[in-house]
Design an enzyme around this catalytic site. Structure first.
Site, short mmCIF file in Angstrom:
data_model
loop_
_atom_site.label_atom_id
_atom_site.label_comp_id
_atom_site.label_asym_id
_atom_site.label_seq_id
_atom_site.Cartn_x
_atom_site.Cartn_y
_atom_site.Cartn_z
N TRP A 40 -10.89 -30.17 2.71
CA TRP A 40 -10.34 -30.39 4.06
C TRP A 40 -10.28 -31.86 4.45
O TRP A 40 -10.47 -32.21 5.60
CB TRP A 40 -11.13 -29.58 5.10
CG TRP A 40 -11.42 -28.19 4.65
CD1 TRP A 40 -10.52 -27.17 4.50
CD2 TRP A 40 -12.69 -27.66 4.26
NE1 TRP A 40 -11.15 -26.05 4.04
CE2 TRP A 40 -12.48 -26.31 3.89
CE3 TRP A 40 -13.98 -28.18 4.20
CZ2 TRP A 40 -13.52 -25.48 3.45
CZ3 TRP A 40 -15.00 -27.36 3.76
CH2 TRP A 40 -14.77 -26.03 3.40
N HIS A 41 -9.96 -32.73 3.49
CA HIS A 41 -9.84 -34.16 3.78
C HIS A 41 -8.38 -34.60 3.78
O HIS A 41 -8.09 -35.78 3.54
CB HIS A 41 -10.63 -34.99 2.77
CG HIS A 41 -12.11 -34.79 2.85
ND1 HIS A 41 -12.98 -35.41 1.97
CD2 HIS A 41 -12.88 -34.06 3.69
CE1 HIS A 41 -14.22 -35.04 2.25
NE2 HIS A 41 -14.17 -34.24 3.31
N TYR A 42 -7.46 -33.71 4.06
CA TYR A 42 -6.05 -34.08 4.00
C TYR A 42 -5.72 -35.06 5.13
O TYR A 42 -6.32 -35.06 6.21
CB TYR A 42 -5.16 -32.84 4.06
CG TYR A 42 -5.42 -31.88 5.19
CD1 TYR A 42 -4.80 -32.03 6.42
CD2 TYR A 42 -6.28 -30.79 5.02
CE1 TYR A 42 -5.02 -31.15 7.45
CE2 TYR A 42 -6.52 -29.90 6.06
CZ TYR A 42 -5.89 -30.09 7.27
OH TYR A 42 -6.12 -29.21 8.30
N HIS A 43 -4.74 -35.93 4.87
CA HIS A 43 -4.40 -37.01 5.77
C HIS A 43 -2.97 -37.47 5.49
O HIS A 43 -2.35 -37.04 4.52
CB HIS A 43 -5.37 -38.19 5.61
CG HIS A 43 -5.53 -38.65 4.19
ND1 HIS A 43 -6.36 -38.03 3.29
CD2 HIS A 43 -4.94 -39.66 3.50
CE1 HIS A 43 -6.29 -38.63 2.12
NE2 HIS A 43 -5.43 -39.62 2.22
#
Length: 580
Positions: A514-517
């Site tokens: 869940w580190h999408y950017h």
């Protein structure tokens, strides 16, 4: 007198407790109670990890409206309790704090739908960005440190390591991921214990807690307020953001406008999916794509939605001959080859946490729950509620000892691979089409292989020996892990631990942490002050502006950014207006 002191102390503690639970947020209410039209100095779209600290800061001198599409975290005990971490992610109902989406790569993912944003869903690890990252993006290091400490005073804690996490730490050090940096929030190569937003009692503290800094008379927080689009006027031929249209939970339309004044602004803080999506729905983005949906083009910018990245994560299940504690991410090995090594364990994996059809309690897998899509015994396309229920019931019959253990994971820094985001339809509540192109860049794949090899060394180390079966070969662990259909990209049989096999393992078992950017990146969609290019009175302040994920976990930096930019906006405005 003594009784008075004790009573006063208890009253103060009760007030603090109520404040921590959000019960004193008199400025927070459902959007159905909002007037049809209202006016503010700042309108912040998204009460998430950046939006909450940003709003709290600006409310000290100005009138601020926060529009949050989800509900309150204080109304859902699952959000606040570490033991129920996976329950939120596995809840796919329309009212869930977690909204599931599947990228075009086939990886199951989640986006927040709750006040506090991703800090209400994640594994809690709290760590700052590195000094090099801060320099590269042009932030003021002193102001950055001040903003981090402002956040940390409320939400960050030093975790107490249990035996399993301590063994992971010893293994990392023994295998050369040095030096031992002890407990620190700083991003330093070597092995460290990081902070956590879970306190010693296992209670989660989120970005929503930072709203306690707000001036109550200066802020309104509306829950279940779903923004449809941003409204523009024109000044000298240039578009100027003037207001937003939103719906409440009953579908009633409301409009919020900016007060008169050139310094007043609308700020998008809707996250890496929501911010580029709302820009497009408002007419800002690739013109051909917008016109294909019948949208009027306000600014043609093909860079909106580009540069989407998600740090690929691969985890290896390590069965343990000894009992393990429940833990999320606490220890990290920051390697010099571009991979981060972490671990999560769970004594609750051998307990019963959900009812089966026979009335028994079914096993939960914590962070890597079969219900969340991180690890599952049901292929995603077949993951109906009935299929999940049958799988959970079948898994409940597996002996507890066979499921005792933990996961050691590696995630790739950066990453170098990028994808894109596009509209699926005109519904702002629906997920856009997004791809991350995991491992498209060869450096990402190389770093993953190096990370898997590092995990093998940790498992074989003397420091971790208590939690590893001596005769369980590493390729067997890979095969056991690979049998879990974690995504839609499953290939054939895997085996071995040679580089080619490890490359297949990386590609076939990739999942998210869940580190999408990306999607509204600096220099492409916004300038270095986060103002949207070509538009006045509109900024984007959240993780969608990042070109790379900061540190080993972005949440601390996203919260810091909200505070940092709130202070900067306030100072610049005071100087311009001659009020400070």
């Amino acid at each position: 007198m003594a009784l008075f002191i004790v009573t006063t102390g208890l009253f103060a503690l009760l007030c603090v407790s109520q404040l921590a639970r959000g019960q004193n947020y008199t400025f927070m209410r459902e959007a159905i109670h909002a007037p049809p039209v209202a006016y503010y100095d700042y309108i912040i779209i998204g009460g998430g990890t950046a939006g909450c600290p940003l709003a709290a800061t600006l409310s000290r001198r100005y009138r601020v409206l926060v529009l949050e599409r989800g509900g309150s975290p204080y109304d859902d005990d699952r959000v606040l309790n570490m033991a129920h971490f996976s329950d939120v992610l596995s809840d796919t109902s329309a009212s869930s704090p977690s909204q599931r989406f599947v990228s075009e790569d086939g990886v199951i993912n989640s986006r927040p739908r709750v006040l506090g944003g991703g800090s209400c869903l994640n594994a809690g690890f709290f760590t700052r960005a590195g000094a090099g990252y801060v320099r590269a993006v042009g932030w003021d290091p002193r102001e950055v440190l001040s903003a981090y400490r402002w956040v940390e005073d409320v939400v960050a804690f030093q975790p107490e390591l249990g035996p399993w996490q301590a063994a992971v730490r010893r293994g990392l050090l023994e295998t050369g991921i040095v030096p031992d940096n002890g407990f620190t929030y700083d991003h330093i190569p070597g092995t460290k214990v990081g902070g956590s937003i879970f306190d010693p009692e296992g209670r989660r503290h989120t970005a929503a807690d930072l709203l306690r800094y707000s001036r109550p008379e200066g802020i309104d927080v509306l829950l279940r307020a779903r923004v449809a689009r941003i409204l523009f006027s024109y000044r000298g031929g240039k578009p100027v953001a003037r207001g937003v249209v939103f719906r409440d939970s009953q579908g009633v339309i409301h409009v919020a406008y900016l007060n008169r004044g050139d310094a007043n602004e609308i700020i998008l803080s809707a996250g890496a999916l929501g911010s580029p999506q709302l820009l497009m729905l408002s007419g800002v983005g690739p013109s051909d794509h917008l016109r294909s949906f019948g949208l009027d083009v306000v600014v043609d910018n093909p860079e909106v939605g580009r540069g989407m990245s998600d740090n690929p994560m691969n985890a290896i299940y390590v069965p343990s001959p000894s009992p393990v504690e429940l833990s999320l991410i606490q220890v990290v090995g920051i390697t010099r080859f571009g991979s981060y090594i972490e671990g999560a364990s769970g004594s609750d994996w051998t307990t019963r946490s959900a009812s089966t059809s026979t009335g028994e309690r079914a096993r939960s897998f914590g962070m890597f729950s079969p219900q969340t899509g991180q690890l599952a015994t049901v292929p995603p396309k077949q993951r109906t509620p009935e299929a999940i229920a049958r799988a959970v019931e079948a898994m409940s019959r597996v002996p507890d000892a066979a499921m005792r253990g933990g996961f050691i994971l590696e995630k790739v820094m950066g990453p170098q691979s990028t994808g894109s985001l596009a509209l699926r339809n005109l519904d702002p509540d629906d997920n856009p089409v997004v791809s991350f192109n995991y491992f498209a860049h060869p450096d990402d794949l190389r770093r993953c292989v190096a990370g898997i090899e590092a995990i093998e060394r940790v498992i074989r180390s003397r420091g971790f020996a208590r939690f590893a079966y001596p005769n369980f070969a590493f390729p067997a662990m890979l095969n056991v892990t690979a049998e879990f259909p974690v995504n839609l990209m499953r290939a054939g049989v895997r085996g071995g631990s040679d580089p080619a096999a490890l490359e297949r393992f990386c590609r076939d078992t990739v999942t998210t942490i869940w580190h999408y950017h990306g999607g509204c990146q600096v220099g492409r969609v916004v300038d270095r002050d986060y103002r949207v290019l070509g538009i006045d009175a509109l900024r984007v302040i959240d993780g969608s502006t990042f070109n790379a994920s900061p540190g080993t976990n972005p949440q601390a930096t996203v919260m810091m950014l909200g505070r940092y930019m709130g202070v900067k906006i306030e100072k610049e405005r005071m100087l311009t207006e001659g009020s400070g």
